[in-house]
Write a protein that holds these residues in place. Structure first.
Motif, PDB file in Angstrom:
ATOM      1  N   ARG A 173       4.244  -1.854  10.047  1.00 44.17           N
ATOM      2  CA  ARG A 173       3.577  -0.602   9.851  1.00 44.17           C
ATOM      3  C   ARG A 173       3.520   0.238   8.989  1.00 44.17           C
ATOM      4  NH1 ARG A 173      10.030  -0.202   9.194  1.00 44.17           N
ATOM      5  NH2 ARG A 173       9.097   2.437   8.668  1.00 44.17           N
ATOM      6  N   ALA A 174       3.505  -0.974   7.720  1.00 41.83           N
ATOM      7  CA  ALA A 174       2.599  -0.967   6.203  1.00 41.83           C
ATOM      8  C   ALA A 174       1.764  -1.320   6.630  1.00 41.83           C
ATOM      9  CB  ALA A 174       2.843  -1.954   5.908  1.00 41.83           C
ATOM     10  N   LEU A 175       0.522  -1.908   7.116  1.00 43.97           N
ATOM     11  CA  LEU A 175      -0.594  -1.343   7.113  1.00 43.97           C
ATOM     12  C   LEU A 175      -1.304   0.101   8.040  1.00 43.97           C
ATOM     13  CD1 LEU A 175      -1.504  -4.297   8.412  1.00 43.97           C
ATOM     14  CD2 LEU A 175      -2.675  -3.569   7.102  1.00 43.97           C
ATOM     15  N   ASP A 176      -0.033   0.066   9.251  1.00 40.73           N
ATOM     16  CA  ASP A 176      -0.491   2.017   9.410  1.00 40.73           C
ATOM     17  C   ASP A 176      -0.558   2.999   8.777  1.00 40.73           C
ATOM     18  OD1 ASP A 176      -0.930   0.394  11.921  1.00 40.73           O
ATOM     19  OD2 ASP A 176       0.894   0.687  13.009  1.00 40.73           O
ATOM     20  N   ALA A 177       1.220   2.915   8.087  1.00 42.52           N
ATOM     21  CA  ALA A 177       1.333   3.430   7.004  1.00 42.52           C
ATOM     22  C   ALA A 177       0.657   4.410   5.704  1.00 42.52           C
ATOM     23  CB  ALA A 177       2.790   3.639   6.455  1.00 42.52           C
ATOM     24  N   GLY A 178      -0.962   3.484   5.541  1.00 36.95           N
ATOM     25  CA  GLY A 178      -1.948   3.632   5.180  1.00 36.95           C
ATOM     26  C   GLY A 178      -1.683   2.430   3.912  1.00 36.95           C
ATOM     27  N   LEU A 179      -1.627   1.354   3.733  1.00 36.35           N
ATOM     28  CA  LEU A 179      -1.217   0.317   2.505  1.00 36.35           C
ATOM     29  C   LEU A 179      -3.240  -0.242   1.957  1.00 36.35           C
ATOM     30  CD1 LEU A 179       0.670  -2.305   1.280  1.00 36.35           C
ATOM     31  CD2 LEU A 179      -0.533  -3.577   3.191  1.00 36.35           C
ATOM     32  N   ALA A 180      -3.268   0.315   1.024  1.00 39.47           N
ATOM     33  CA  ALA A 180      -4.406   0.334   0.362  1.00 39.47           C
ATOM     34  C   ALA A 180      -4.635  -1.248  -0.266  1.00 39.47           C
ATOM     35  CB  ALA A 180      -4.604   1.558  -1.241  1.00 39.47           C
ATOM     36  N   ALA A 181      -5.902  -1.334  -0.969  1.00 36.81           N
ATOM     37  CA  ALA A 181      -6.425  -2.786  -1.872  1.00 36.81           C
ATOM     38  C   ALA A 181      -5.641  -2.416  -2.693  1.00 36.81           C
ATOM     39  CB  ALA A 181      -7.826  -2.584  -1.628  1.00 36.81           C
TER      40      ALA A 181
ATOM     41  N   GLY B 251      10.351   5.764  -0.821  1.00 35.01           N
ATOM     42  CA  GLY B 251      10.375   5.927  -0.036  1.00 35.01           C
ATOM     43  C   GLY B 251      11.069   5.141   1.675  1.00 35.01           C
ATOM     44  N   GLU B 252      11.264   5.781   2.862  1.00 37.00           N
ATOM     45  CA  GLU B 252      11.060   4.730   4.087  1.00 37.00           C
ATOM     46  C   GLU B 252      10.041   4.269   4.349  1.00 37.00           C
ATOM     47  OE1 GLU B 252      12.921   5.808   8.223  1.00 37.00           O
ATOM     48  OE2 GLU B 252      14.261   5.600   6.566  1.00 37.00           O
ATOM     49  N   ASP B 253       8.891   5.060   4.680  1.00 36.92           N
ATOM     50  CA  ASP B 253       7.826   4.873   4.752  1.00 36.92           C
ATOM     51  C   ASP B 253       6.659   4.640   4.173  1.00 36.92           C
ATOM     52  OD1 ASP B 253       8.668   5.007   7.517  1.00 36.92           O
ATOM     53  OD2 ASP B 253       8.562   7.380   7.237  1.00 36.92           O
ATOM     54  N   ASP B 254       6.919   4.580   2.396  1.00 34.18           N
ATOM     55  CA  ASP B 254       5.958   4.050   1.750  1.00 34.18           C
ATOM     56  C   ASP B 254       4.921   2.439   1.887  1.00 34.18           C
ATOM     57  OD1 ASP B 254       5.367   4.084  -1.415  1.00 34.18           O
ATOM     58  OD2 ASP B 254       6.111   2.172  -0.216  1.00 34.18           O
ATOM     59  N   PRO B 255       4.235   2.600   2.014  1.00 36.61           N
ATOM     60  CA  PRO B 255       3.565   1.177   2.591  1.00 36.61           C
ATOM     61  C   PRO B 255       3.539   0.271   1.176  1.00 36.61           C
ATOM     62  CG  PRO B 255       1.747   3.147   1.175  1.00 36.61           C
ATOM     63  CD  PRO B 255       3.068   3.718   1.923  1.00 36.61           C
TER      64      PRO B 255
END
Length: 159
Positions: free
Chosen positions: A65-73, A36-40
């Motif tokens: 944007r990736a960090l704001d979208a909830g990018l995980a470890a 998806g367009e907002d996939d971290p």
């Protein structure tokens, strides 16, 4: 069995070629568009390829944007280090220092945040602090002289 998205990302990075930027971008674009367009994770990989190609100014907002979208470890730690490095490279060493200063070493990036923090501090006109950070990171790896190098690094902070 078809390779997973993660496997194909790994294959991409194993063969990525910065001498062919447009081809490299197209190949990553295909992978990113599967998400998806907002996939971290996809945003992080898209930022990383821009960074890899020396397009740090384009990478910075993508990392954010990736960090704001909830990018995980484990990608989160990598994104923070890479964003800090990119900020430094686009002339924002103060922002890089603010981002990297609170980062602790971990199993994913080790002391990489400290290395890039030292570079950002140097670029921010704080060479003594830069040397202190670098020496303290180095001291952890020394089987002999760890205590001495750490003490000398601490003294740099008091001068």
């Amino acid at each position: 069995m078809a390779a997973s998205w993660e496997q194909r990302i790994d294959e991409f990075w194993a063969t990525a070629d910065d001498a062919a930027p447009e081809t490299t971008l197209r190949a990553m674009r295909v992978l990113v568009e599967e998400r998806g367009e907002d996939d971290p994770d996809a945003l992080y990989e898209w930022a990383s390829v821009h960074d890899f190609l020396g397009r740090e100014a384009e990478a910075v907002p993508l990392y954010r944007r990736a960090l704001d979208a909830g990018l995980a470890a484990p990608r989160r730690q990598q994104a923070i280090v890479q964003l800090g490095s990119s900020l430094r490279n686009v002339g924002e060493p103060g922002e890089a220092v603010a981002l990297l200063s609170p980062q602790e070493p971990d199993a994913v990036v080790g002391d990489a945040a400290q290395a890039f923090l030292a570079l950002a501090l140097h670029d921010a006109g704080r060479p003594g602090e830069a040397l202190r950070v670098a020496l303290k990171a180095l001291a952890k790896t020394l089987p002999l002289y760890r205590r001495a190098v750490t003490a000398y690094a601490d003294e740099l902070g008091s001068r």
